[in-house]
Design an enzyme around this catalytic site. Sequence first.
Site, PDB file in Angstrom:
ATOM      1  N   LYS A  90       4.729 -11.558  -1.964  1.00  0.00           N
ATOM      2  CA  LYS A  90       6.075 -11.936  -2.414  1.00  0.00           C
ATOM      3  C   LYS A  90       6.066 -12.944  -3.563  1.00  0.00           C
ATOM      4  CE  LYS A  90       8.725  -9.669   0.607  1.00  0.00           C
ATOM      5  NZ  LYS A  90       8.043  -9.589   1.871  1.00  0.00           N
ATOM      6  N   GLU A 112      17.637 -13.978  -0.087  1.00  0.00           N
ATOM      7  CA  GLU A 112      17.702 -13.499   1.293  1.00  0.00           C
ATOM      8  C   GLU A 112      16.277 -13.464   1.827  1.00  0.00           C
ATOM      9  OE1 GLU A 112      17.398 -11.470  -1.282  1.00  0.00           O
ATOM     10  OE2 GLU A 112      15.594 -10.437  -0.558  1.00  0.00           O
ATOM     11  N   SER A 378      -0.694  -6.462   2.485  1.00  0.00           N
ATOM     12  CA  SER A 378       0.389  -7.197   1.819  1.00  0.00           C
ATOM     13  C   SER A 378       0.508  -8.650   2.268  1.00  0.00           C
ATOM     14  CB  SER A 378       1.714  -6.475   2.040  1.00  0.00           C
ATOM     15  OG  SER A 378       1.948  -6.238   3.422  1.00  0.00           O
TER      16      SER A 378
HETATM   17  C1  LIG Z   1       8.235  -8.618   2.858  1.00  0.00           C
HETATM   18  C2  LIG Z   1       6.972  -8.029   3.276  1.00  0.00           C
HETATM   19  C3  LIG Z   1       6.783  -6.625   3.281  1.00  0.00           C
HETATM   20  C4  LIG Z   1       7.864  -5.648   2.985  1.00  0.00           C
HETATM   21  O1  LIG Z   1       8.457  -5.755   1.726  1.00  0.00           O
HETATM   22  P1  LIG Z   1       8.129  -4.745   0.546  1.00  0.00           P
HETATM   23  O2  LIG Z   1       9.146  -5.090  -0.487  1.00  0.00           O
HETATM   24  O3  LIG Z   1       8.296  -3.363   1.076  1.00  0.00           O
HETATM   25  O4  LIG Z   1       6.750  -5.015   0.112  1.00  0.00           O
HETATM   26  C5  LIG Z   1       5.532  -6.138   3.605  1.00  0.00           C
HETATM   27  N1  LIG Z   1       4.523  -6.966   3.948  1.00  0.00           N
HETATM   28  C6  LIG Z   1       4.670  -8.304   3.982  1.00  0.00           C
HETATM   29  C7  LIG Z   1       3.517  -9.156   4.378  1.00  0.00           C
HETATM   30  C8  LIG Z   1       5.895  -8.884   3.641  1.00  0.00           C
HETATM   31  O5  LIG Z   1       6.026 -10.205   3.674  1.00  0.00           O
END
Ligand SMILES: *Cc1c(COP(=O)(O)O)cnc(C)c1O
Length: 395
Positions: A90, A112, A378
């Site tokens: 993020k 948000e 992610s």
């Molecule tokens: C917010 C988040 C997501 C989902 O958001 P995307 O916009 O689809 O990437 C996925 N993995 C993590 C660790 C997140 O914090």
Amino acid sequence: MNRYTVDNKGYYGNFGGAYIPELLYPNVEELRQTYLELIQDASFKDEFHRLLRDYVGRPTPLYPAVRLSEEYGAHIYLKREDLCHTGAHKINNTIGQILLARQLGKKRIVAETGAGQHGVATATVCALMGMGCTVYMGRLDMDRQRPNVERMKLLGAEVVPVTSGNMTLKDATNEAMRHWINHPKETHYIIGSVVGPHPYPDMVARFQSVISEEIRNQLILHEGNPYPDYVVACVGGGSNAAGAFYHYLDEQCVNLVGAEAAGKGIDSGESAATTALGRPGVLHGSKTLLMQTDDGQVIEPYSISAGLDYPGIGPMHAHLYETGRVSFLNATDEEAMRAGLELCRLEGIIPAVESAHALAVLAKLDFDTDDVVVVNLSGRGDKDLETYIRWRDEG
Ligand SMILES: *Cc1c(COP(=O)(O)O)cnc(C)c1O
């Protein structure tokens, strides 16, 4: 040949656009007219990449996961977005957007958040730049992601609980947009995914595209070739997937796989698998796929992971789904939790429950033993410890 990037009207094929109330028109129009010039400016790019390196810790490693590879019979690499400052991808986007906000002369930020990762990443860059920060978060998410609420407060942000709808991400997004409508002049809205009115989806995808830019360079070192056979990423709104796919969109030799949250099962009524269940409609300012009733009411989504608990996907992904460029699979809560716990034991990495959904679809793909597979990890699972512990003890 399909086009996968946005056209000059803000559309990806049949999806996208800017469906916004009149009061927001000047803000969104200002962004639309300036964002490309600003983010392609040499000094903007310099500062963006300097902060990604010195503050975020980029490039993140591309780790050859040896024991996971043995388990699934392919060469699996993990793109370690979990090692970014604040624990997820993020922050790539919030660094870009705070620089943009400063350039536009804005003094305050509204955002948000679902799992709290975007809220933390936003509160972090606001502290970094000395800007005021208000984050809207669903009451339910505040309960299940307590540590992130405390982190945002420590960083100086005001966290506003949202009690409408099912008190999760969709409802928080509604409230953040309402706040922006009421404070249009001095406030910039940092949206946390590739969703919202044009130019947000394109802007966020460009900031996140650093992920696939690095994967290409790192695969050249590891494999002598920038093209993997597969790139796999989880999809909530779709920003980490957009970043991981971005520089491969036109390379048809690379299979792109999105992993959605099936919750308790696609047909259970408690799910967030948008491509499996959704139809075209307008959500949060863009035309996209969303889960809705026959008369167009948004269906409340469900997933064990707060970051995937969203009834839509970004318009770029709706287009990638419609054109077949990306295969969308899904994983249930149970499949994701098992895959997350498996990574803990096989590789010594505790993944975010969101990222565990990407790991869970590995079992549903038919690999050749020499396939090169990149999984975008992610985020890290620190925020999910309670969820993992409860699952282990009850399951
Ligand atoms: C917010 C988040 C997501 C989902 O958001 P995307 O916009 O689809 O990437 C996925 N993995 C993590 C660790 C997140 O914090």
